[in-house]
Design an enzyme around this catalytic site. Structure first.
Site, PDB file in Angstrom:
ATOM      1  N   ASN A 119       0.810  -1.243   0.000  1.00 39.24           N
ATOM      2  CA  ASN A 119       0.000   0.000   0.000  1.00 39.24           C
ATOM      3  C   ASN A 119       0.835   1.280   0.000  1.00 39.24           C
ATOM      4  OD1 ASN A 119       0.714  -0.655   2.660  1.00 39.24           O
ATOM      5  ND2 ASN A 119      -1.046   0.407   3.490  1.00 39.24           N
ATOM      6  N   GLY A 192       2.331  -5.924   6.939  1.00 44.58           N
ATOM      7  CA  GLY A 192       1.266  -6.489   6.108  1.00 44.58           C
ATOM      8  C   GLY A 192       0.117  -6.953   6.972  1.00 44.58           C
ATOM      9  N   GLU A 214       4.294  -5.322  11.794  1.00 43.94           N
ATOM     10  CA  GLU A 214       3.507  -4.095  11.621  1.00 43.94           C
ATOM     11  C   GLU A 214       2.217  -4.498  10.921  1.00 43.94           C
ATOM     12  OE1 GLU A 214       5.876  -0.957  13.248  1.00 43.94           O
ATOM     13  OE2 GLU A 214       3.904  -0.877  12.361  1.00 43.94           O
ATOM     14  N   CYS A 248      -2.962   1.839   6.466  1.00 44.99           N
ATOM     15  CA  CYS A 248      -3.199   1.033   7.669  1.00 44.99           C
ATOM     16  C   CYS A 248      -3.794   1.843   8.809  1.00 44.99           C
ATOM     17  CB  CYS A 248      -1.915   0.348   8.110  1.00 44.99           C
ATOM     18  SG  CYS A 248      -0.572   1.504   8.398  1.00 44.99           S
ATOM     19  N   GLU A 338     -11.030  -5.618   8.500  1.00 38.58           N
ATOM     20  CA  GLU A 338     -10.417  -4.339   8.138  1.00 38.58           C
ATOM     21  C   GLU A 338     -10.884  -3.963   6.728  1.00 38.58           C
ATOM     22  OE1 GLU A 338      -6.161  -4.534   7.850  1.00 38.58           O
ATOM     23  OE2 GLU A 338      -5.936  -2.359   7.788  1.00 38.58           O
TER      24      GLU A 338
HETATM   25  P1  NAD Z   1       0.777  -8.142   0.972  1.00 36.43           P
HETATM   26  O1  NAD Z   1      -0.246  -9.045   0.367  1.00 36.43           O
HETATM   27  O2  NAD Z   1       1.625  -7.347   0.096  1.00 36.43           O
HETATM   28  O3  NAD Z   1       1.644  -9.028   1.938  1.00 36.43           O
HETATM   29  C1  NAD Z   1       2.707  -8.511   2.684  1.00 36.43           C
HETATM   30  C2  NAD Z   1       3.929  -9.331   2.367  1.00 36.43           C
HETATM   31  O4  NAD Z   1       3.728 -10.692   2.720  1.00 36.43           O
HETATM   32  C3  NAD Z   1       4.300  -9.328   0.884  1.00 36.43           C
HETATM   33  O5  NAD Z   1       5.675  -9.070   0.758  1.00 36.43           O
HETATM   34  C4  NAD Z   1       3.925 -10.719   0.426  1.00 36.43           C
HETATM   35  O6  NAD Z   1       4.721 -11.211  -0.619  1.00 36.43           O
HETATM   36  C5  NAD Z   1       4.140 -11.549   1.667  1.00 36.43           C
HETATM   37  N1  NAD Z   1       3.319 -12.769   1.653  1.00 36.43           N
HETATM   38  C6  NAD Z   1       2.072 -12.928   1.124  1.00 36.43           C
HETATM   39  N2  NAD Z   1       1.625 -14.180   1.327  1.00 36.43           N
HETATM   40  C7  NAD Z   1       2.592 -14.835   2.004  1.00 36.43           C
HETATM   41  C8  NAD Z   1       2.727 -16.175   2.516  1.00 36.43           C
HETATM   42  N3  NAD Z   1       1.757 -17.074   2.390  1.00 36.43           N
HETATM   43  N4  NAD Z   1       3.875 -16.480   3.168  1.00 36.43           N
HETATM   44  C9  NAD Z   1       4.846 -15.571   3.327  1.00 36.43           C
HETATM   45  N5  NAD Z   1       4.773 -14.305   2.863  1.00 36.43           N
HETATM   46  C10 NAD Z   1       3.682 -13.929   2.212  1.00 36.43           C
HETATM   47  O7  NAD Z   1       0.135  -7.105   1.939  1.00 36.43           O
HETATM   48  P2  NAD Z   1      -1.179  -7.194   2.737  1.00 36.43           P
HETATM   49  O8  NAD Z   1      -1.021  -8.178   3.835  1.00 36.43           O
HETATM   50  O9  NAD Z   1      -2.385  -7.281   1.875  1.00 36.43           O
HETATM   51  O10 NAD Z   1      -1.079  -5.686   3.290  1.00 36.43           O
HETATM   52  C11 NAD Z   1      -2.140  -5.019   3.745  1.00 36.43           C
HETATM   53  C12 NAD Z   1      -2.138  -5.098   5.256  1.00 36.43           C
HETATM   54  O11 NAD Z   1      -0.970  -4.497   5.771  1.00 36.43           O
HETATM   55  C13 NAD Z   1      -3.290  -4.388   5.885  1.00 36.43           C
HETATM   56  O12 NAD Z   1      -3.827  -5.190   6.897  1.00 36.43           O
HETATM   57  C14 NAD Z   1      -2.640  -3.149   6.497  1.00 36.43           C
HETATM   58  O13 NAD Z   1      -3.323  -2.628   7.595  1.00 36.43           O
HETATM   59  C15 NAD Z   1      -1.285  -3.673   6.867  1.00 36.43           C
HETATM   60  N6  NAD Z   1      -0.323  -2.595   6.946  1.00 36.43           N
HETATM   61  C16 NAD Z   1       0.202  -2.269   8.159  1.00 36.43           C
HETATM   62  C17 NAD Z   1       1.100  -1.220   8.258  1.00 36.43           C
HETATM   63  C18 NAD Z   1       1.709  -0.829   9.563  1.00 36.43           C
HETATM   64  O14 NAD Z   1       2.640  -0.024   9.563  1.00 36.43           O
HETATM   65  N7  NAD Z   1       1.251  -1.352  10.682  1.00 36.43           N
HETATM   66  C19 NAD Z   1       1.446  -0.511   7.125  1.00 36.43           C
HETATM   67  C20 NAD Z   1       0.890  -0.881   5.904  1.00 36.43           C
HETATM   68  C21 NAD Z   1       0.030  -1.937   5.825  1.00 36.43           C
END
Ligand code: NAD
Length: 375
Positions: A119, A192, A214, A248, A338
């Site tokens: 994001n 993530g 995070e 997020c 979320e």
């Molecule tokens: P995403 O799908 O990009 O996943 C995050 C990472 O995990 C990627 O690099 C991806 O390749 C890896 N990944 C995906 N599936 C995996 C698996 N099975 N095994 C290992 N690694 C894997 O991102 P997302 O999770 O959709 O991101 C959105 C989320 O992130 C939201 O919940 C958001 O709130 C959170 N977020 C938190 C912050 C923070 O600072 N706290 C910031 C941004 C986003």
């Protein structure tokens, strides 16, 4: 571009052996690397903006403010303070150890893995990198494959500016990340969602690797009665509809004093139109949903409650309008998951204790906002 497990293993071995060489223990070495990172970001501002436009239709000012400048600030702040942070601190010595002297030394951990989200794919992948470099580690970076243009650019730039045995990027999705996680690291920094966070933590546990997670959550926004509704609405819109709600810490839902509901709705309609015009799809400042999966997820949410503003979508450009939704119930998925998109459900409360009780009965949010004149 993805790497085979064999290539990954040799990259990781290279990073380990570089750490063992002791070069990163030198503070001046770390300062030089941070300056290279600053130059890399500054030299390629236009390329970074182009990649973010491709992935999320971010406007250039938004990309500069929330991604590029954020990282530059992080680097410059760290450069200013690093020598002080890293210097040993003399502390008191207990009587039992007299006549010794005692210091706290800040030692690098070793090899750090950073797994980034999509994001804010530039900021949230490179900001943790600043800390990892400053602390004297070697680093393996795995950007999110979902924001493919930014992931490719990060790999390309880091490959050009840094020694690959000091700082390396591997690309790939779930399968490649799972293979990387088989290796031991000295720290893992993951940003993530919760589901993958559990996978990362379980993989780290096998090696007793410490992790920073995070994650996301549902951040509430409380709106009290008798406030400046226009000002509150502009601030809510700014945080909620930036990056088309894919932030997020964006307000996930509103909890509004029941007497204030018509006023805040009217003010929100005005603020959305002021920010993005009558047709936000034509606005140069309004983002798009990252992919079809997330677009469809948001369309499912829109079937719940009653849309009172916005509600239009376009699958071809992955456009979802800034949308206000009324009459949702706490059990609807839009109120249990979320949202992570430009949909804003509006719920009401009668007393502030009721609002606090509602929030406390749910998992901990990342952030909480309150608009009130009551200190
Ligand atoms: P995403 O799908 O990009 O996943 C995050 C990472 O995990 C990627 O690099 C991806 O390749 C890896 N990944 C995906 N599936 C995996 C698996 N099975 N095994 C290992 N690694 C894997 O991102 P997302 O999770 O959709 O991101 C959105 C989320 O992130 C939201 O919940 C958001 O709130 C959170 N977020 C938190 C912050 C923070 O600072 N706290 C910031 C941004 C986003």
């Amino acid at each position: 571009m993805t790497d085979t497990p064999k290539t990954q293993a040799s990259v990781i071995e290279g990073l380990r052996s570089f750490f063992r060489s002791g070069k990163t223990r030198d503070i001046d070495y770390r300062i030089r690397q941070l300056k290279i990172l600053d130059k890399m970001v500054t030299d390629h501002e236009q390329d970074i903006m182009a990649a973010l436009k491709k992935d999320l239709n971010k406007s250039n000012p938004e990309s500069f403010m929330t991604e590029i400048n954020f990282v530059q600030h992080e680097i410059r702040y760290t450069l200013k303070h690093l020598k002080k942070w890293a210097s040993p601190k003399r502390v008191a010595t207990p009587v039992s150890l007299q006549p010794g002297t005692s210091y706290i030394y800040k030692d690098p951990l070793g090899l750090v893995l950073i797994i980034g989200p999509w994001n804010y794919p530039f900021n949230l992948t490179l900001s943790p990198l600043v800390g990892a470099i400053a602390a004297g580690n070697t680093v393996l970076v795995k950007p999110s494959e979902v924001s493919a243009a930014t992931s490719g650019l990060i790999r390309d730039l880091i490959g050009r500016y840094f020694d690959p045995s000091y700082l390396a990027v591997v690309e790939g999705g779930a399968e490649e990340t799972a293979a990387i996680l088989e290796h031991p690291f000295d720290h893992i920094f993951y940003t993530g969602g919760e589901r993958v966070g559990k996978i990362v933590m379980a993989a780290a546990a096998k090696h007793l690797t410490p992790v920073t997670l995070e994650l996301g959550g549902k951040s509430p926004c409380i709106v009290d009665k008798d406030i400046n509704f226009d000002l509150a609405a502009r601030r809510i819109c700014w945080g909620k509809f930036m990056n088309a709600g894919q932030t997020c810490v964006a307000s996930d839902y509103l909890l509004v004093h029941e007497t204030a509901k018509p006023k805040i709705i009217e003010a929100l309609r005005g603020a959305i139109t002021q920010f993005f015009g009558e047709n936000p799809q034509a606005s140069p400042c309004y983002g798009r949903i990252i992919n079809e999966h997330h677009f469809n997820r948001l369309c499912e949410f829109m079937k719940q409650g009653n849309i009172i503003f916005g509600g239009t979508t376009d699958i071809t450009s992955r456009y979802v309008a800034p949308t206000l939704i009324d009459r949702v119930t706490p059990e609807d998925p839009i109120m249990t998951e979320e949202i992570f998109g430009p949909l804003l459900p509006i719920m009401t409360y009668k007393t502030i204790d009721e609002a606090i009780g509602f929030i406390n009965a749910r998992p901990k949010p990342l952030a909480l906002y309150i608009f009130s004149d009551d200190e």
